[in-house]
Design a protein around this motif. Structure first.
Motif, PDB file in Angstrom:
ATOM      1  N   ARG A  13       0.802  -1.219   0.000  1.00  0.00           N
ATOM      2  CA  ARG A  13       0.000   0.000   0.000  1.00  0.00           C
ATOM      3  C   ARG A  13       0.838   1.274   0.000  1.00  0.00           C
ATOM      4  O   ARG A  13       0.321   2.357  -0.226  1.00  0.00           O
ATOM      5  CB  ARG A  13      -0.898   0.041   1.239  1.00  0.00           C
ATOM      6  N   TYR A  80      -6.969  -0.868   9.251  1.00  0.00           N
ATOM      7  CA  TYR A  80      -6.606  -0.031   8.106  1.00  0.00           C
ATOM      8  C   TYR A  80      -6.652  -0.813   6.789  1.00  0.00           C
ATOM      9  O   TYR A  80      -7.135  -0.298   5.777  1.00  0.00           O
ATOM     10  CB  TYR A  80      -5.209   0.552   8.326  1.00  0.00           C
ATOM     11  N   SER A  84     -11.330   1.811   2.932  1.00  0.00           N
ATOM     12  CA  SER A  84     -11.044   2.617   1.745  1.00  0.00           C
ATOM     13  C   SER A  84     -10.160   3.775   2.182  1.00  0.00           C
ATOM     14  O   SER A  84     -10.053   4.066   3.380  1.00  0.00           O
ATOM     15  CB  SER A  84     -12.343   3.151   1.137  1.00  0.00           C
ATOM     16  N   ILE A  85      -9.567   4.470   1.244  1.00  0.00           N
ATOM     17  CA  ILE A  85      -8.699   5.596   1.594  1.00  0.00           C
ATOM     18  C   ILE A  85      -9.499   6.708   2.280  1.00  0.00           C
ATOM     19  O   ILE A  85      -9.019   7.323   3.230  1.00  0.00           O
ATOM     20  CB  ILE A  85      -7.908   6.127   0.370  1.00  0.00           C
ATOM     21  N   ALA A  88     -10.121   5.624   5.876  1.00  0.00           N
ATOM     22  CA  ALA A  88      -8.868   5.665   6.640  1.00  0.00           C
ATOM     23  C   ALA A  88      -8.509   7.095   7.029  1.00  0.00           C
ATOM     24  O   ALA A  88      -8.110   7.360   8.162  1.00  0.00           O
ATOM     25  CB  ALA A  88      -7.741   5.020   5.837  1.00  0.00           C
ATOM     26  N   LEU A  89      -8.641   8.020   6.102  1.00  0.00           N
ATOM     27  CA  LEU A  89      -8.322   9.423   6.388  1.00  0.00           C
ATOM     28  C   LEU A  89      -9.280  10.039   7.416  1.00  0.00           C
ATOM     29  O   LEU A  89      -8.896  10.933   8.162  1.00  0.00           O
ATOM     30  CB  LEU A  89      -8.348  10.248   5.107  1.00  0.00           C
ATOM     31  N   SER A  91     -10.728   8.326   9.881  1.00  0.00           N
ATOM     32  CA  SER A  91     -10.740   7.503  11.086  1.00  0.00           C
ATOM     33  C   SER A  91     -10.444   8.330  12.337  1.00  0.00           C
ATOM     34  O   SER A  91      -9.713   9.324  12.289  1.00  0.00           O
ATOM     35  CB  SER A  91      -9.698   6.390  10.957  1.00  0.00           C
ATOM     36  N   ARG A  97      -4.929   7.003  10.441  1.00  0.00           N
ATOM     37  CA  ARG A  97      -4.752   8.219   9.634  1.00  0.00           C
ATOM     38  C   ARG A  97      -3.298   8.360   9.174  1.00  0.00           C
ATOM     39  O   ARG A  97      -3.040   8.753   8.037  1.00  0.00           O
ATOM     40  CB  ARG A  97      -5.186   9.459  10.422  1.00  0.00           C
ATOM     41  N   SER A 100      -2.592   6.014   6.363  1.00  0.00           N
ATOM     42  CA  SER A 100      -3.244   6.463   5.126  1.00  0.00           C
ATOM     43  C   SER A 100      -2.423   7.548   4.425  1.00  0.00           C
ATOM     44  O   SER A 100      -2.510   7.702   3.205  1.00  0.00           O
ATOM     45  CB  SER A 100      -4.662   6.945   5.398  1.00  0.00           C
ATOM     46  N   ASP A 103      -0.194   5.900   2.008  1.00  0.00           N
ATOM     47  CA  ASP A 103      -0.917   5.066   1.049  1.00  0.00           C
ATOM     48  C   ASP A 103      -0.778   5.575  -0.384  1.00  0.00           C
ATOM     49  O   ASP A 103      -0.900   6.767  -0.645  1.00  0.00           O
ATOM     50  CB  ASP A 103      -2.395   5.028   1.434  1.00  0.00           C
ATOM     51  N   LEU A 106      -3.582   7.746  -2.080  1.00  0.00           N
ATOM     52  CA  LEU A 106      -3.731   9.158  -1.740  1.00  0.00           C
ATOM     53  C   LEU A 106      -2.975  10.004  -2.760  1.00  0.00           C
ATOM     54  O   LEU A 106      -1.757   9.888  -2.889  1.00  0.00           O
ATOM     55  CB  LEU A 106      -3.187   9.419  -0.329  1.00  0.00           C
TER      56      LEU A 106
END
Length: 136
Positions: A13, A80, A84-85, A88-89, A91, A97, A100, A103, A106
């Motif tokens: 990821r 995580y 999904s992105i 995660a952002l 959270s 976070r 992410s 990731d 992003l």
């Protein structure tokens, strides 16, 4: 899930600009009665975040300062990997976070618009922005 499987999924990821530069590590000290250990993240072979098993009585202090233990890191990684992105952002868990931010899903435009007060998230955000915008 075993650490090797988690690490493999985490590594897949990580954004292309951070591949082989950000590495996730973990160790357990099996000789202790409660099998304490630690997990940590390195960037260019320098430790940037340590998730050491700590005394649970200090939990209030640790949440405010950004110190988390190995088990919190493992639980966050498992959660995580199923998000999904966007989830995660958004959270409430700062470790999720922070992961992410690294990731590959992003994008650069969204990356520069992120604002977060948590120390772990900020460390990784600065690293990712510097790498994305300073590399040719």
């Amino acid at each position: 899930m075993q650490w090797n499987k988690l690490k493999k999924q985490l590594d897949s990821r990580v954004s292309h600009s951070l591949k082989r530069r950000v590495v996730f590590h973990s160790t357990s000290y099996r000789g202790t009665h409660d099998q304490v250990g630690k997990a940590w993240i390195t960037f260019d072979n320098e430790m940037i975040q340590d998730f050491c098993t700590i005394n649970r009585e200090n939990k209030r202090i640790t949440l405010a300062t950004g110190i988390h233990n190995q088990y919190e890191f493992y639980y966050a990684v498992e959660e995580y990997l199923g998000l999904s992105i966007n989830e995660a952002l958004a959270s409430t868990n700062p470790i999720i976070r922070a992961l992410s931010i690294l990731d590959r899903r992003l994008g650069k435009r969204r990356l520069i618009s992120i604002r977060d007060d948590h120390p772990i998230v900020n460390k990784l955000l600065i690293i990712r922005i510097l790498v994305e915008y300073l590399e040719p």
